[in-house]
Design an enzyme around this catalytic site. Structure first.
Site, mmCIF file in Angstrom:
data_model
loop_
_atom_site.group_PDB
_atom_site.id
_atom_site.type_symbol
_atom_site.label_atom_id
_atom_site.label_comp_id
_atom_site.label_asym_id
_atom_site.label_seq_id
_atom_site.Cartn_x
_atom_site.Cartn_y
_atom_site.Cartn_z
ATOM 1 N N ARG A 1 6.256 1.189 5.612
ATOM 2 C CA ARG A 1 7.106 -0.048 5.738
ATOM 3 C C ARG A 1 8.076 0.416 3.768
ATOM 4 N NH1 ARG A 1 8.658 -4.617 2.777
ATOM 5 N NH2 ARG A 1 10.400 -5.250 3.267
ATOM 6 N N ASP B 1 5.378 -6.444 0.201
ATOM 7 C CA ASP B 1 3.720 -6.696 0.141
ATOM 8 C C ASP B 1 3.059 -7.300 -0.643
ATOM 9 O OD1 ASP B 1 4.024 -3.566 0.945
ATOM 10 O OD2 ASP B 1 5.080 -3.356 -0.939
ATOM 11 N N ASP C 1 1.141 -1.388 -0.717
ATOM 12 C CA ASP C 1 1.787 -1.234 0.389
ATOM 13 C C ASP C 1 1.196 -1.482 1.518
ATOM 14 O OD1 ASP C 1 5.230 -0.079 -0.714
ATOM 15 O OD2 ASP C 1 4.377 1.764 -0.720
HETATM 16 P P1 ADP Z 1 9.004 -2.236 -1.330
HETATM 17 O O1 ADP Z 1 8.035 -2.779 -0.950
HETATM 18 O O2 ADP Z 1 10.070 -3.644 -1.707
HETATM 19 O O3 ADP Z 1 9.495 -1.065 -1.352
HETATM 20 P P2 ADP Z 1 7.487 -1.199 -3.620
HETATM 21 O O4 ADP Z 1 6.483 -1.154 -2.563
HETATM 22 O O5 ADP Z 1 8.226 0.023 -4.363
HETATM 23 O O6 ADP Z 1 8.727 -2.483 -3.026
HETATM 24 O O7 ADP Z 1 7.339 -2.194 -4.614
HETATM 25 C C1 ADP Z 1 7.625 -2.767 -5.607
HETATM 26 C C2 ADP Z 1 6.859 -3.089 -6.981
HETATM 27 O O8 ADP Z 1 5.657 -4.077 -6.666
HETATM 28 C C3 ADP Z 1 5.998 -1.932 -7.282
HETATM 29 O O9 ADP Z 1 5.867 -2.121 -8.613
HETATM 30 C C4 ADP Z 1 4.379 -2.705 -6.384
HETATM 31 O O10 ADP Z 1 3.817 -1.836 -7.345
HETATM 32 C C5 ADP Z 1 4.729 -3.879 -6.423
HETATM 33 N N1 ADP Z 1 4.016 -4.652 -6.089
HETATM 34 C C6 ADP Z 1 3.783 -4.745 -4.188
HETATM 35 N N2 ADP Z 1 3.060 -5.394 -3.767
HETATM 36 C C7 ADP Z 1 2.161 -5.619 -5.272
HETATM 37 C C8 ADP Z 1 0.953 -6.562 -4.750
HETATM 38 N N3 ADP Z 1 -0.006 -6.820 -3.846
HETATM 39 N N4 ADP Z 1 0.865 -6.789 -6.472
HETATM 40 C C9 ADP Z 1 1.063 -5.943 -7.505
HETATM 41 N N5 ADP Z 1 2.109 -5.511 -7.495
HETATM 42 C C10 ADP Z 1 2.526 -5.236 -6.228
HETATM 43 MG MG MG Z 2 6.158 -1.149 -0.824
#
Ligand code: ADP
Ligand code: MG
Length: 173
Positions: free
Chosen positions: A126, A135, A164
């Site tokens: 996703r 996430d 993710d």
């Molecule tokens: P989205 O899932 O909304 O598309 P991203 O996957 O790009 O966004 O994640 C956005 C930010 O949140 C990234 O910097 C990611 O590393 C951080 N992030 C997501 N899940 C976690 C987690 N479990 N712990 C710490 N940071 C997280």
């Molecule tokens: Mg994500």
């Protein structure tokens, strides 16, 4: 392609999808026929924005069949889920998302969550809005996750990183 470019491209694609009401109805029918939906007692949903798969019917139906229905609110960068009723008032947040008023904070078990997205891929990955809300929320528990989107939002492959969270199932029209 990197996530940010893909996000921009698919937000635009999502905005321009036609016949969203008909397609959302098809998705509704598929959701309520899954074993995951039929068996769940508590369901976490989202209140759809105009461009997203419409969830209004799913919210109303779920309440009418007696499920515990939860909607999220962003608090200090985290998603917090609140139990709603037919009477719950939703208020537009700074991001333009309708959120429940903080009345019925829910700490019990959640069986199923319906997750929105900018796009998904055929391996259940996703891409969200870019804040990682889902996430982070989903990394702390083991709820069944159904991602929903229009066909136009389903790709062969999207880039992912370690944080993710994969869906268990993706439903499209
Ligand atoms: P989205 O899932 O909304 O598309 P991203 O996957 O790009 O966004 O994640 C956005 C930010 O949140 C990234 O910097 C990611 O590393 C951080 N992030 C997501 N899940 C976690 C987690 N479990 N712990 C710490 N940071 C997280
Ligand atoms: Mg994500």
């Amino acid at each position: 392609m990197d996530k940010q470019t893909l996000r921009k491209e698919y937000l635009e694609i999502r905005k321009n999808i036609l016949d969203k009401d008909i397609k959302s109805k098809l998705i509704f029918n598929k959701i309520v026929n899954t074993k995951e939906y039929r068996q769940c007692k508590t369901i976490a949903l989202y209140k759809s924005l105009d461009s997203e798969v419409n969830t209004d019917e799913l919210i109303d139906y779920s309440l009418s069949v007696g499920k515990i229905v939860l909607l999220p609110k962003v608090i200090d960068n985290d998603l917090v889920f609140y139990k709603i009723t037919k009477e719950t008032i939703l208020i537009k947040s700074a991001f333009g998302v309708y959120e429940p008023i903080e009345e019925n904070n829910y700490n019990g078990n959640i069986d199923l969550i319906i997750v929105p997205g900018v796009c998904f891929d055929k391996n259940n990955n996703r891409l969200g809005f870019g804040k990682g809300y889902y996430d982070r929320y989903l990394s702390n528990n083991s709820i069944k996750k159904i991602g929903i989107c229009f066909k136009e939002q389903l790709l062969d492959n999207i880039p992912t990183d370690i944080n993710d969270m994969k869906m268990d199932l993706i439903i499209t029209d």
